[in-house]
Scaffold this motif. Structure first.
Motif, short mmCIF file in Angstrom:
data_model
loop_
_atom_site.label_atom_id
_atom_site.label_comp_id
_atom_site.label_asym_id
_atom_site.label_seq_id
_atom_site.Cartn_x
_atom_site.Cartn_y
_atom_site.Cartn_z
N PRO A 156 -22.13 28.31 -51.13
CA PRO A 156 -22.04 27.21 -50.15
C PRO A 156 -22.57 25.91 -50.74
N MET A 157 -21.79 24.86 -50.59
CA MET A 157 -22.20 23.52 -51.03
C MET A 157 -21.40 22.49 -50.27
N MET A 158 -21.89 21.27 -50.26
CA MET A 158 -21.21 20.18 -49.57
C MET A 158 -21.52 18.87 -50.27
N PRO A 159 -20.59 17.89 -50.21
CA PRO A 159 -20.89 16.58 -50.79
C PRO A 159 -22.17 16.01 -50.19
N ILE A 160 -22.97 15.40 -51.02
CA ILE A 160 -24.27 14.92 -50.58
C ILE A 160 -24.14 13.81 -49.54
N GLU A 161 -24.96 13.87 -48.53
CA GLU A 161 -25.01 12.84 -47.49
C GLU A 161 -26.46 12.55 -47.14
N PHE A 162 -26.70 11.31 -46.71
CA PHE A 162 -28.04 10.90 -46.31
C PHE A 162 -28.05 10.57 -44.82
N LYS A 163 -29.22 10.52 -44.25
CA LYS A 163 -29.34 10.28 -42.81
C LYS A 163 -28.87 8.88 -42.42
N GLU A 164 -29.05 7.93 -43.32
CA GLU A 164 -28.57 6.56 -43.07
C GLU A 164 -27.43 6.25 -44.04
N PRO A 165 -26.50 5.39 -43.66
CA PRO A 165 -25.34 5.12 -44.52
C PRO A 165 -25.72 4.36 -45.79
N ILE A 166 -25.11 4.76 -46.89
CA ILE A 166 -25.35 4.07 -48.16
C ILE A 166 -24.86 2.63 -48.09
N ALA A 167 -23.80 2.39 -47.30
CA ALA A 167 -23.25 1.03 -47.20
C ALA A 167 -24.30 0.02 -46.77
N LYS A 168 -25.22 0.45 -45.92
CA LYS A 168 -26.28 -0.46 -45.47
C LYS A 168 -27.18 -0.86 -46.63
N GLY A 195 -17.69 -11.09 -42.95
CA GLY A 195 -17.09 -9.89 -42.35
C GLY A 195 -16.51 -8.86 -43.28
N LEU A 196 -16.32 -9.17 -44.58
CA LEU A 196 -15.83 -8.14 -45.50
C LEU A 196 -16.91 -7.07 -45.68
N LYS A 197 -16.46 -5.84 -45.87
CA LYS A 197 -17.39 -4.71 -46.00
C LYS A 197 -17.58 -4.37 -47.47
N LEU A 198 -18.84 -4.28 -47.88
CA LEU A 198 -19.14 -3.93 -49.26
C LEU A 198 -18.96 -2.43 -49.45
N ASP A 199 -18.06 -2.06 -50.35
CA ASP A 199 -17.70 -0.65 -50.56
C ASP A 199 -18.29 -0.09 -51.85
N ARG A 200 -18.49 -0.95 -52.83
CA ARG A 200 -18.94 -0.51 -54.16
C ARG A 200 -19.77 -1.63 -54.78
N LEU A 201 -20.89 -1.25 -55.42
CA LEU A 201 -21.78 -2.26 -55.98
C LEU A 201 -22.42 -1.76 -57.26
N LEU A 229 -25.64 1.33 -63.03
CA LEU A 229 -24.59 2.19 -62.48
C LEU A 229 -23.84 1.44 -61.41
N VAL A 230 -22.71 1.98 -61.01
CA VAL A 230 -21.94 1.47 -59.88
C VAL A 230 -21.98 2.54 -58.80
N LEU A 231 -22.45 2.18 -57.62
CA LEU A 231 -22.63 3.12 -56.52
C LEU A 231 -21.69 2.74 -55.39
N ASP A 232 -20.99 3.74 -54.82
CA ASP A 232 -20.13 3.42 -53.68
C ASP A 232 -20.67 4.06 -52.41
N GLN A 233 -20.03 3.73 -51.29
CA GLN A 233 -20.55 4.15 -49.99
C GLN A 233 -20.47 5.65 -49.77
N ASP A 234 -19.71 6.36 -50.60
CA ASP A 234 -19.63 7.82 -50.51
C ASP A 234 -20.56 8.50 -51.50
N CYS A 235 -21.44 7.73 -52.11
CA CYS A 235 -22.41 8.24 -53.09
C CYS A 235 -21.74 8.80 -54.33
N VAL A 236 -20.61 8.22 -54.70
CA VAL A 236 -20.02 8.51 -56.00
C VAL A 236 -20.58 7.48 -56.99
#
Length: 298
Positions: A160-172, A223-229, A239-246
């Motif tokens: 059992p495994m799942m893509p990593i997620e955090f309690k608060e959104p990475i986009a923030k 109003g544009l949403k930051l997706d990757r930084l 590194l370059v980090l995106d909102q899905d933690c890739v």
């Protein structure tokens, strides 16, 4: 080794030793493609000097590698041979082949050419960090990551495994860092991607530019949403980090000195161990910083 990362939380049992893990991976060892096999995949030794060991455990982290091999048979080559075969059929039968006959001719050509096709291998590195119970796959491609995790499950029977997620959104966090309001452990680099939330597909990318410039930041404020930084993490990595933690374009500061191998007298096993310890340590540190900023794993 490990430039693009996909991260998974493992909730099942993991082998207690390097030997147990190696034996588990031996359930799906790499075998070269047979004469009529288009693709094969399996686990191979991560250290060439230790060919019978399919895992390397150093400083609380495991290193392993999946190898995939495929036969390269270009469709253009098949189609060219098919034209000749169709012409021969037409001359012999005084009529062109029907749909099924043409398909049979194509299958016949494919079977004849397959054993002569060139072989190509791709390798994907994997790492398991014991303290975090996190699997790290060295690819930004979801398709390749799925192939890797499927091979792990096949070797283990199930895992059992799942893509990593955090309690608060990475986009923030990305937005705060971009606007200069984030923690000092994360500083903006010179690359980002913004999405238009009104369309969901339109995007704009900024490469090698000062992201603190007001004309760049205005787009996010409007109003544009930051997706990757791109970020510089704690003076140890970029590194370059995106909102899905890739994670993409991971580069460790100081890695060049380790790769030179001078201090290790160019011992290949020692060199790999040193690089792996440094890499796994930085990733563990990065995960700890993300947990602190985002409230822990979800």
């Amino acid at each position: 080794m490990f430039r693009n990362l996909r991260l998974y939380r493992v909730t099942g049992d993991w082998p207690a030793s390097e030997e147990e893990l190696s034996n588990q991976l031996m359930n799906v060892p790499f075998k070269p493609c047979g004469a009529f096999t288009e693709r094969s995949a399996g686990w191979e030794a991560p250290v060439a000097e230790l060919p019978d060991v399919l895992a390397r455990r150093v400083a609380g982290a495991d290193l392993f590698r999946l190898r995939s091999q495929s036969r390269l048979l270009p469709a253009a080559a098949v189609n060219e041979a098919l034209e000749e075969r169709v012409a021969e059929f037409t001359s012999r039968m005084s009529r062109p082949p029907g749909r099924k006959e043409k398909r049979d001719l194509k299958d016949e050509i494919h079977a004849e050419l397959m054993p002569k096709a060139l072989l190509k291998s791709d390798r994907i590195w994997g790492m398991y960090i014991q303290s975090e119970r996190v699997l790290v796959v060295d690819t930004a491609s979801e398709t390749q990551a799925d192939r890797f995790t499927d091979a792990i499950r096949s070797a283990f029977g199930s895992l059992p495994m799942m893509p990593i997620e955090f309690k608060e959104p990475i986009a923030k966090l990305l937005t705060n860092v971009f606007l200069g309001q984030g923690p000092t452990t994360f500083l903006p680099g010179r690359e980002c991607r913004m999405l238009d939330p009104s369309t969901g597909s339109s995007s704009v990318s900024w490469l090698d530019i000062d992201l603190s410039d007001a004309s760049v930041q205005k787009h996010v404020r409007d109003g544009l949403k930051l997706d990757r930084l791109a970020v510089n993490f704690d003076e140890v990595a970029s590194l370059v980090l995106d909102q899905d933690c890739v994670i993409r374009k991971l580069k460790l500061i100081g890695m060049d000195q380790v790769e030179d191998g001078d201090a290790l007298d160019e011992d290949p096993i020692g060199l790999m161990d040193a690089e792996f310890v440094l890499l796994s340590g930085v990733i563990t540190r990065l995960l700890g910083a993300l947990k602190k900023q985002l409230g822990g794993y979800d």
